[in-house]
Motif scaffolding. Structure first.
Motif, short mmCIF file in Angstrom:
data_model
loop_
_atom_site.label_atom_id
_atom_site.label_comp_id
_atom_site.label_asym_id
_atom_site.label_seq_id
_atom_site.Cartn_x
_atom_site.Cartn_y
_atom_site.Cartn_z
N ALA A 106 0.83 -1.21 0.00
CA ALA A 106 0.00 0.00 0.00
C ALA A 106 0.86 1.26 0.00
N ASP A 107 1.89 1.28 0.83
CA ASP A 107 2.79 2.44 0.87
C ASP A 107 3.51 2.62 -0.46
N GLY A 108 3.95 1.52 -1.06
CA GLY A 108 4.63 1.60 -2.33
C GLY A 108 3.72 2.14 -3.43
N LEU A 109 2.48 1.69 -3.44
CA LEU A 109 1.53 2.18 -4.44
C LEU A 109 1.24 3.66 -4.23
N THR A 110 1.15 4.07 -2.97
CA THR A 110 0.95 5.49 -2.67
C THR A 110 2.05 6.33 -3.32
N ALA A 111 3.28 5.91 -3.13
CA ALA A 111 4.42 6.65 -3.69
C ALA A 111 4.39 6.63 -5.22
N HIS A 112 4.08 5.50 -5.81
CA HIS A 112 4.09 5.39 -7.27
C HIS A 112 3.02 6.25 -7.91
N VAL A 113 1.88 6.39 -7.24
CA VAL A 113 0.83 7.26 -7.76
C VAL A 113 1.24 8.72 -7.61
N LEU A 114 1.83 9.07 -6.48
CA LEU A 114 2.21 10.47 -6.25
C LEU A 114 3.24 10.96 -7.25
N ILE A 115 4.18 10.10 -7.65
CA ILE A 115 5.23 10.55 -8.57
C ILE A 115 4.80 10.38 -10.03
N GLY A 116 3.61 9.80 -10.25
CA GLY A 116 3.11 9.68 -11.60
C GLY A 116 3.55 8.43 -12.34
N HIS A 117 4.19 7.48 -11.64
CA HIS A 117 4.60 6.24 -12.29
C HIS A 117 3.39 5.36 -12.60
N LEU A 118 2.40 5.39 -11.71
CA LEU A 118 1.15 4.65 -11.91
C LEU A 118 -0.02 5.62 -11.80
N THR A 119 -1.06 5.35 -12.56
CA THR A 119 -2.31 6.09 -12.36
C THR A 119 -3.05 5.46 -11.19
N GLU A 120 -4.06 6.17 -10.71
CA GLU A 120 -4.89 5.61 -9.64
C GLU A 120 -5.48 4.27 -10.06
N ALA A 121 -5.97 4.19 -11.30
CA ALA A 121 -6.58 2.95 -11.79
C ALA A 121 -5.57 1.82 -11.87
N GLU A 122 -4.35 2.13 -12.32
CA GLU A 122 -3.32 1.10 -12.42
C GLU A 122 -2.91 0.59 -11.04
N ALA A 123 -2.79 1.50 -10.08
CA ALA A 123 -2.43 1.10 -8.72
C ALA A 123 -3.54 0.25 -8.11
N GLU A 124 -4.78 0.62 -8.37
CA GLU A 124 -5.91 -0.16 -7.86
C GLU A 124 -5.90 -1.56 -8.46
N GLU A 125 -5.53 -1.66 -9.74
CA GLU A 125 -5.45 -2.97 -10.41
C GLU A 125 -4.39 -3.85 -9.74
N VAL A 126 -3.23 -3.26 -9.43
CA VAL A 126 -2.17 -4.00 -8.74
C VAL A 126 -2.65 -4.48 -7.38
N LEU A 127 -3.31 -3.60 -6.64
CA LEU A 127 -3.78 -3.95 -5.30
C LEU A 127 -4.80 -5.08 -5.36
N GLN A 128 -5.76 -4.97 -6.29
CA GLN A 128 -6.79 -6.00 -6.39
C GLN A 128 -6.19 -7.33 -6.85
N ALA A 129 -5.19 -7.29 -7.72
CA ALA A 129 -4.54 -8.52 -8.17
C ALA A 129 -3.84 -9.21 -6.99
N HIS A 130 -3.20 -8.40 -6.15
CA HIS A 130 -2.54 -8.97 -4.96
C HIS A 130 -3.56 -9.62 -4.04
N LEU A 131 -4.67 -8.93 -3.81
CA LEU A 131 -5.70 -9.48 -2.92
C LEU A 131 -6.30 -10.76 -3.50
N ALA A 132 -6.52 -10.77 -4.82
CA ALA A 132 -7.10 -11.96 -5.45
C ALA A 132 -6.16 -13.16 -5.31
N GLY A 133 -4.85 -12.91 -5.39
CA GLY A 133 -3.89 -14.01 -5.27
C GLY A 133 -3.60 -14.41 -3.83
N LEU A 134 -4.03 -13.57 -2.90
CA LEU A 134 -3.72 -13.81 -1.49
C LEU A 134 -4.31 -15.11 -1.00
N TRP A 135 -5.55 -15.40 -1.37
CA TRP A 135 -6.24 -16.54 -0.80
C TRP A 135 -5.65 -17.86 -1.30
#
Length: 204
Positions: free
Chosen positions: A172-201
């Protein structure tokens, strides 16, 4: 009769002013004089609330951490959303709640962009300031306990809950930083987060 002063309320008001200044100028741009001006109080009032600038910064860091945590807990306590017909929806699962918490902690939405900048400014400061680091660890500990509980509930009591909680908070902290510096869009960061959660189980 002497006027009663809400000291805790004043401390929080000053903390809000500190956060605004950190957002605009970073930690180094925070001065007692500017804080007093932004909080609309006297320099003496600031100094009566906080003995040093260091103490004031530590309180402001804890304040913004509590603000995020309180928002997370409030959303979790809100219960199921109503349907279009006004009927209560199904109760959210622990997995749903975990996704909600992760999204809130990552501060990805535009409305939380200022909080994200402030939080990461304090994280950077804590890397070279042991007192700020101690306060930051306390904020993370509370979030980690909450996330670990949700991971354990969602996966049927997995012993890996603590490790997964730490992984998720770091992501979460890493995605926060990547969105702030413009490396990822909000949508792209959300996609990464959801993919991690989907693979968690599958890993629990």
């Amino acid at each position: 009769m002497p006027k009663q002063v809400d000291h805790e309320g004043r401390r929080r008001r000053i903390a809000d002013a500190v956060c605004l200044l950190v957002d605009e100028h970073g930690l180094e741009g925070v001065t007692l004089r500017d804080v007093a001006t932004r909080a609309d109080v006297s320099m003496g009032a600031v100094q009566r609330c906080f003995r040093t600038k260091e103490e004031m910064l530590r309180f402001a860091l804890a304040h913004i951490g509590e603000r995020v945590t309180d928002r997370v807990r409030s959303r979790l306590a809100a219960g199921p959303a109503e349907s279009a017909a006004g009927e209560p929806g199904p109760a959210p699962s622990a997995a749903d709640e975990l996704a909600l918490v992760a999204g809130e902690v990552a501060l990805l939405r535009e409305e939380h962009r200022a909080e994200a900048r402030i939080w990461l400014a304090f994280v950077a400061g804590a890397a070279v300031n042991p007192e700020l680091a101690r306060t930051l660890r306390s904020s993370y500990a509370g979030l980690e306990d909450l996330v670990a509980r949700l991971v354990a509930e969602a996966s049927g009591g997995t012993p890996a809950g603590r490790v997964e909680a730490r992984t998720l908070l770091a992501l979460a902290d890493g995605l926060t930083a990547h969105v702030l510096i413009g490396h990822l869009t909000e949508a792209e960061a959300e996609e990464v987060l959801q993919a991690h959660l989907a693979g968690l189980w599958g890993r629990c």
